[in-house]
Design a protein around this motif. Structure first.
Motif, PDB file in Angstrom:
ATOM      1  N   ASN A   5      27.234  34.563  36.845  1.00 25.57           N
ATOM      2  CA  ASN A   5      26.838  33.185  37.179  1.00 25.57           C
ATOM      3  C   ASN A   5      27.944  32.359  37.832  1.00 25.57           C
ATOM      4  O   ASN A   5      27.874  31.125  37.855  1.00 25.57           O
ATOM      5  CB  ASN A   5      26.297  32.447  35.950  1.00 25.57           C
ATOM      6  CG  ASN A   5      24.922  32.925  35.544  1.00 25.57           C
ATOM      7  OD1 ASN A   5      24.309  33.748  36.235  1.00 25.57           O
ATOM      8  ND2 ASN A   5      24.424  32.425  34.433  1.00 25.57           N
ATOM      9  N   PHE A   6      28.967  33.009  38.350  1.00 20.86           N
ATOM     10  CA  PHE A   6      30.014  32.325  39.091  1.00 20.86           C
ATOM     11  C   PHE A   6      30.047  32.866  40.522  1.00 20.86           C
ATOM     12  O   PHE A   6      29.824  34.059  40.745  1.00 20.86           O
ATOM     13  CB  PHE A   6      31.396  32.568  38.467  1.00 20.86           C
ATOM     14  CG  PHE A   6      31.595  31.917  37.129  1.00 20.86           C
ATOM     15  CD1 PHE A   6      31.861  30.560  37.021  1.00 20.86           C
ATOM     16  CD2 PHE A   6      31.528  32.680  35.965  1.00 20.86           C
ATOM     17  CE1 PHE A   6      32.062  29.971  35.783  1.00 20.86           C
ATOM     18  CE2 PHE A   6      31.727  32.104  34.728  1.00 20.86           C
ATOM     19  CZ  PHE A   6      31.988  30.740  34.624  1.00 20.86           C
ATOM     20  N   GLN A  13      39.470  31.587  42.051  1.00 25.14           N
ATOM     21  CA  GLN A  13      40.241  30.422  41.589  1.00 25.14           C
ATOM     22  C   GLN A  13      40.642  30.566  40.129  1.00 25.14           C
ATOM     23  O   GLN A  13      41.739  30.167  39.733  1.00 25.14           O
ATOM     24  CB  GLN A  13      39.428  29.139  41.776  1.00 25.14           C
ATOM     25  CG  GLN A  13      39.208  28.723  43.208  1.00 25.14           C
ATOM     26  CD  GLN A  13      38.275  27.521  43.318  1.00 25.14           C
ATOM     27  OE1 GLN A  13      37.983  26.839  42.319  1.00 25.14           O
ATOM     28  NE2 GLN A  13      37.797  27.248  44.512  1.00 25.14           N
ATOM     29  N   MET A  14      39.758  31.136  39.312  1.00 24.28           N
ATOM     30  CA  MET A  14      40.017  31.299  37.879  1.00 24.28           C
ATOM     31  C   MET A  14      40.816  32.556  37.570  1.00 24.28           C
ATOM     32  O   MET A  14      41.137  32.824  36.420  1.00 24.28           O
ATOM     33  CB  MET A  14      38.697  31.336  37.100  1.00 24.28           C
ATOM     34  CG  MET A  14      37.874  30.070  37.204  1.00 24.28           C
ATOM     35  SD  MET A  14      36.414  30.072  36.109  1.00 24.28           S
ATOM     36  CE  MET A  14      35.500  31.493  36.719  1.00 24.28           C
ATOM     37  N   ASP A  15      41.133  33.342  38.606  1.00 21.68           N
ATOM     38  CA  ASP A  15      41.790  34.637  38.432  1.00 21.68           C
ATOM     39  C   ASP A  15      40.954  35.529  37.507  1.00 21.68           C
ATOM     40  O   ASP A  15      41.487  36.151  36.582  1.00 21.68           O
ATOM     41  CB  ASP A  15      43.200  34.464  37.867  1.00 21.68           C
ATOM     42  CG  ASP A  15      44.102  35.664  38.167  1.00 21.68           C
ATOM     43  OD1 ASP A  15      43.623  36.617  38.816  1.00 21.68           O
ATOM     44  OD2 ASP A  15      45.262  35.662  37.730  1.00 21.68           O
ATOM     45  N   ALA A 355      38.192  34.038  27.072  1.00 22.70           N
ATOM     46  CA  ALA A 355      39.383  33.789  27.887  1.00 22.70           C
ATOM     47  C   ALA A 355      39.231  32.487  28.673  1.00 22.70           C
ATOM     48  O   ALA A 355      40.145  31.650  28.699  1.00 22.70           O
ATOM     49  CB  ALA A 355      39.620  34.964  28.838  1.00 22.70           C
ATOM     50  N   LEU A 356      38.072  32.297  29.291  1.00 22.28           N
ATOM     51  CA  LEU A 356      37.855  31.079  30.065  1.00 22.28           C
ATOM     52  C   LEU A 356      37.895  29.839  29.180  1.00 22.28           C
ATOM     53  O   LEU A 356      38.409  28.788  29.585  1.00 22.28           O
ATOM     54  CB  LEU A 356      36.509  31.151  30.794  1.00 22.28           C
ATOM     55  CG  LEU A 356      36.360  32.236  31.875  1.00 22.28           C
ATOM     56  CD1 LEU A 356      35.018  32.096  32.575  1.00 22.28           C
ATOM     57  CD2 LEU A 356      37.505  32.187  32.880  1.00 22.28           C
ATOM     58  N   PRO A 362      41.395  35.952  33.108  1.00 20.45           N
ATOM     59  CA  PRO A 362      40.883  37.278  32.730  1.00 20.45           C
ATOM     60  C   PRO A 362      41.512  38.444  33.486  1.00 20.45           C
ATOM     61  O   PRO A 362      41.756  39.503  32.907  1.00 20.45           O
ATOM     62  CB  PRO A 362      39.385  37.166  33.028  1.00 20.45           C
ATOM     63  CG  PRO A 362      39.082  35.710  32.902  1.00 20.45           C
ATOM     64  CD  PRO A 362      40.300  35.020  33.436  1.00 20.45           C
ATOM     65  N   ASP A 363      41.784  38.267  34.773  1.00 19.51           N
ATOM     66  CA  ASP A 363      42.343  39.383  35.542  1.00 19.51           C
ATOM     67  C   ASP A 363      43.803  39.655  35.202  1.00 19.51           C
ATOM     68  O   ASP A 363      44.278  40.791  35.311  1.00 19.51           O
ATOM     69  CB  ASP A 363      42.230  39.116  37.050  1.00 19.51           C
ATOM     70  CG  ASP A 363      40.821  39.322  37.578  1.00 19.51           C
ATOM     71  OD1 ASP A 363      39.945  39.722  36.792  1.00 19.51           O
ATOM     72  OD2 ASP A 363      40.597  39.074  38.776  1.00 19.51           O
TER      73      ASP A 363
END
Length: 383
Positions: A5-6, A13-15, A355-356, A362-363
């Motif tokens: 859903n992203f 951007q969130m890695d 994590a978010l 996460p990566d």
């Protein structure tokens, strides 16, 4: 392209792009893995069948970290199906104590699982096996054709089975690599007449879970439990161990996670339960095992001390409130080995959203950089 859903742009951007993509791609990976195994069937049988016909063959499933937990999941099923001596021993144990685990006069098949195939312990375990066992056979199941394990399994008494290229996860955490190697191990060592049908149902169930449980699991992650316990019996105990590691890795240890069996949890570890504890229970389809699973669920709910109890199961039970269960479609009559796949996808989703919720990446979850995708700092010593 959207994952979990992203949009791809938001995930970058969130890695978290690769983690989200590699969780999402798993049903596709499983079908590709099965096709690959079927294409190599003749070569695999020529290698394995003479070994499995040996009455005294010993089979060791090994790997480091997540790769070790593949063996923990598969060993109980394979031992039952094949009637052989089968053990799951991590490379991290084999390498530090090789003389205690290897037996010189026992024919041994060492089955090594590895994403990169370059972990120092994985290579050393293979070398120690060759040195210490008079009759040692090596099978590497790996996602990297250029890795050391794949290169070393090219000679006599050795075979490398490569997973589809896109299972060689680029993210820090192993997701599609774990589940695809797990699928291979079940296919090779847990024979069943209905494998293709069982996998097809697992693919459908996991696809629906990835579509329908993102909201509930992200909401659960936002509660920011500081302790999470995964519980499972038999094959699910190994999966519980992998689930706990996935949460620890993706949250950089900010959420403490552990694992046990439902029966074992009562013997001391249950003391950790408080209002900040989330307990996740993998419910077996085995009629006997599920009674023990549900006994503990009912006990914990009656104690009313845990922050939340979540059961993953293949059928709904009226005594468990809807907010405390995730029910898989059309899996109620399947063997537990096929429940492994949607169950682990659920744990991966929860780890990703946890994590978010903590503003972790996460990566690349290790903020200090002291925990690496391929382990560093290991010195291998000569025998």
């Amino acid at each position: 392209m959207n994952y979990l859903n992203f949009s791809a742009e938001k995930l970058v951007q969130m890695d978290g792009y690769w983690t989200a993509k590699e969780i999402s791609q798993q049903p596709e990976c499983w079908l590709a893995t099965l096709k690959l195994l079927e294409q190599q069937q003749q070569q695999i049988e020529a290698f394995l069948q003479p070994l499995l016909s040996k009455p005294d063959i010993r089979i060791i499933f090994t790997g480091a970290g997540t790769s070790a937990f593949i063996g923990q999941c598969v060993a109980p099923i394979a031992m039952h199906e094949l009637g052989k001596r089968i053990e799951a021993i991590p490379t991290t144990d084999l390498v530090s104590n090789p003389s205690e685990y290897f037996q010189a006069n026992v024919p041994t098949l060492l089955v090594s699982f590895a994403r990169s195939g370059n972990s120092p312990e994985s290579v050393a375990a293979m070398d120690y096996g060759d040195q210490l066992v008079d009759e040692c056979y090596q099978l590497a199941i790996t996602c990297n054709g250029q890795g050391e394990l794949a290169k070393r399994c090219n000679g006599e008494n050795k075979l490398a089975i490569l997973m589809p290229e896109h299972t060689n996860d680029r993210s820090f955490a192993m997701t599609s690599s774990f589940s695809s190697m797990l699928l291979s191990a079940i296919y090779l060592f847990c024979p069943t007449q209905n494998f293709q049908a069982g996998l097809s149902e697992a693919v459908v169930a996991t696809t629906k879970l990835l579509e329908n449980q993102i909201g509930p699991l992200s909401t659960l992650a936002e509660k920011k439990f500081n302790r999470v316990v995964y519980l499972g019996s038999g094959t699910f105990k190994g999966l519980a161990q992998e689930s706990a590691l996935k949460l620890l890795e993706l949250t950089d240890g900010k959420i403490m996670a552990t694992f046990d069996s439902p029966l074992g949890f009562r013997h001391g570890p249950k003391a950790m339960i408080n209002s900040e504890t989330l307990i996740i229970v993998y419910i077996s389809n085995n009629p006997l095992t599920r009674q023990y699973d549900l006994d503990l669920v009912n006990e914990i709910q009656s104690d009313n001390e845990a922050g939340h109890v979540l059961t993953l199961r293949a059928d709904s039970i009226p005594m468990i409130p809807q907010q405390n269960e995730i029910v898989l479609d059309n899996m109620a009559n399947q063997q537990d080995r096929f429940l492994l796949f949607p169950f682990i996808a659920c744990a991966q989703l929860f780890g990703f959203f946890s994590a978010l919720s903590l503003n972790n990446k996460p990566d690349n979850p290790s903020a200090s950089g002291t925990v690496n995708r391929v382990v560093k700092g290991v010195n291998i010593h000569a025998l």
